[in-house]
Design a protein around this motif. Structure first.
Motif, short mmCIF file in Angstrom:
data_model
loop_
_atom_site.label_atom_id
_atom_site.label_comp_id
_atom_site.label_asym_id
_atom_site.label_seq_id
_atom_site.Cartn_x
_atom_site.Cartn_y
_atom_site.Cartn_z
N UNK A 5 16.41 -34.24 10.05
CA UNK A 5 17.32 -34.45 8.93
C UNK A 5 17.63 -33.14 8.22
N UNK A 6 17.11 -32.06 8.76
CA UNK A 6 17.38 -30.76 8.16
C UNK A 6 18.89 -30.50 8.13
N UNK A 7 19.37 -30.03 7.00
CA UNK A 7 20.79 -29.71 6.87
C UNK A 7 20.94 -28.24 6.51
N UNK A 8 21.98 -27.60 7.03
CA UNK A 8 22.22 -26.21 6.66
C UNK A 8 22.73 -26.10 5.22
N UNK A 9 21.79 -26.06 4.29
CA UNK A 9 22.13 -25.98 2.87
C UNK A 9 21.17 -25.04 2.15
N UNK A 65 24.46 -12.41 -14.48
CA UNK A 65 23.27 -12.31 -15.33
C UNK A 65 21.99 -12.83 -14.68
N UNK A 66 22.05 -13.11 -13.37
CA UNK A 66 20.84 -13.46 -12.63
C UNK A 66 20.20 -14.77 -13.04
N UNK A 67 18.85 -14.79 -13.02
CA UNK A 67 18.04 -15.95 -13.40
C UNK A 67 18.40 -17.19 -12.59
N UNK A 68 18.75 -16.96 -11.33
CA UNK A 68 19.14 -18.02 -10.40
C UNK A 68 18.06 -18.14 -9.33
N UNK A 69 17.71 -19.39 -8.97
CA UNK A 69 16.70 -19.63 -7.94
C UNK A 69 17.26 -20.63 -6.93
N UNK A 70 17.18 -20.28 -5.65
CA UNK A 70 17.71 -21.12 -4.57
C UNK A 70 16.64 -21.34 -3.51
N UNK A 71 16.55 -22.58 -3.01
CA UNK A 71 15.63 -22.88 -1.92
C UNK A 71 16.41 -22.94 -0.61
N UNK A 72 15.87 -22.29 0.41
CA UNK A 72 16.52 -22.26 1.72
C UNK A 72 16.11 -23.51 2.50
N UNK A 73 17.07 -24.33 2.88
CA UNK A 73 16.78 -25.58 3.59
C UNK A 73 16.96 -25.46 5.10
N UNK A 74 17.49 -24.32 5.54
CA UNK A 74 17.77 -24.14 6.97
C UNK A 74 17.82 -22.63 7.23
N UNK A 75 17.27 -22.23 8.37
CA UNK A 75 17.26 -20.80 8.71
C UNK A 75 18.67 -20.23 8.64
N UNK A 76 18.79 -19.02 8.09
CA UNK A 76 20.13 -18.44 7.93
C UNK A 76 20.06 -16.93 7.77
N UNK A 77 21.23 -16.31 7.84
CA UNK A 77 21.38 -14.88 7.60
C UNK A 77 22.30 -14.71 6.40
N UNK A 78 21.87 -13.90 5.44
CA UNK A 78 22.64 -13.71 4.21
C UNK A 78 22.75 -12.22 3.89
N UNK A 79 23.54 -11.92 2.87
CA UNK A 79 23.67 -10.55 2.38
C UNK A 79 23.89 -10.60 0.87
N UNK A 80 23.36 -9.60 0.18
CA UNK A 80 23.54 -9.46 -1.27
C UNK A 80 24.16 -8.10 -1.56
N UNK A 81 25.23 -8.10 -2.35
CA UNK A 81 25.87 -6.86 -2.77
C UNK A 81 26.25 -6.98 -4.25
N UNK A 82 26.53 -5.83 -4.86
CA UNK A 82 26.94 -5.83 -6.27
C UNK A 82 25.83 -5.38 -7.18
#
Length: 316
Positions: A5-9, A65-82
């Motif tokens: 039932x894993x979803x890419x979210x 302003x940050x202070x955001x928290x996210x849980x990874x529900x599916x393996x993925x590749x990401x990038x952060x800039x800025x």
């Protein structure tokens, strides 16, 4: 065997003050009174997608302003800039302006801004979010776009879908070279392309405008940046409202400049001394309240050429 039932979210554990889904913007709808939206720092947004090999206009997450928290529900590749919002993955610091892999169950967290104001989180293949009038960009003032298509920022408990992609076993992080990483703590000089209403301002007013040092006001947002400093005498004249370009510099009667950004109103009647060059707007969008801002005259053709080179590099 039962299917997983894993979803890419990604699940929003904590949204922070303002986390918005943004693609490059909503165009061709100004006649309806709708503004463009999109990333106020399109430089960082574009690099985040570029590091992942994404096609242009993929939806990303603009975290202010940050202070955001996210849980990874599916393996993925990401990038952060800025802006440097002190991002961590399971408590381990992540390099800014870099791609990375994240795995199911890991937690991605953003702290308070250390350099700049906004970070852009992109995911390989883009976030899979609904479109409203051909764009997923969130404009809170107009109540349009975003995950729920009504302009709401990300909320606790929401799931942000993305397009499933295969992770490489030989993954190597890609980073933006130091030459292209802005230092958002430095003072900002904005180059101005003067418009026809410039002729309404006295030479004294224009001299004040170009020689003054301004600071970013607390009441600045995605609609526009208000600046405080020497008073620029505004023409005592009544003007018909007209369409407003991205980066337009209004001088209201109090003489304090307002630079209009992505969520600006579509028409307005304040006198405009000119327009900030498109290539300079991302630096302004990363300026915190109290940041030092100055203006200088820009050369239109040269600045257009710079913008075209930028757009060509990213594939726009």
């Amino acid at each position: 065997m039962a299917k997983s039932l894993d979803k890419p979210t990604l699940t929003v554990i904590k949204p922070g003050p303002l986390s918005l889904i943004q693609d490059f913007g909503r165009f061709g709808v100004a006649h309806l009174g709708l503004t463009q939206g999109g990333p106020v720092d399109d430089y960082s947004y574009s690099w985040a997608n570029y590091l992942l090999g994404n096609t242009v206009n993929q939806a990303a997450l603009e975290i202010t302003l940050g202070q955001c928290v996210l849980k990874v529900d599916f393996d993925c590749e990401m990038a952060i800039c800025g802006g440097d919002l002190q991002a961590t993955l399971d408590g381990n610091p992540l390099s800014n302006w870099t791609s990375f892999q994240a795995f199911k169950g890991q937690v991605l967290s953003f702290g308070l801004p250390k350099n700049g104001l906004r970070a852009y989180l992109a995911i390989k293949g883009g976030f899979n979010v609904p479109n409203t009038l051909n764009s997923s960009s969130t404009v809170t003032r107009e109540k349009i776009g975003g995950l729920t298509q009504d302009g709401q920022p990300c909320q606790q408990g929401q799931q942000i879908g993305f397009n499933q992609h295969k992770l490489s076993h030989t993954f190597k992080a890609l980073s933006v070279t130091f030459r292209y990483k802005p230092d958002y703590n430095l003072p900002v000089n904005l180059r101005v392309i003067e418009g026809y209403q410039n002729e309404l301002f006295t030479e004294s007013a224009k001299e004040t405008f170009y020689n003054a040092q301004y600071i970013v006001d607390q009441n600045s947002n995605r609609m526009g940046y208000r600046l405080n400093g020497d008073v620029v005498a505004s023409p005592d004249i009544s003007l018909l409202s007209e369409g407003i370009a991205l980066g337009a510099i209004q001088i209201p009667q109090d003489g304090q400049p307002i630079v209009l950004l992505n969520d600006r109103q579509t028409i307005g009647g304040y006198p405009k001394i000119g327009c900030v060059a498109r290539i300079d707007l991302p630096r302004l969008a990363q300026a915190k309240p109290g940041h030092e801002i100055s203006f200088s005259k820009g050369e239109r053709l040269g600045l257009q050429d710079l913008w075209c080179q930028w757009a060509k590099f990213f594939g726009y």
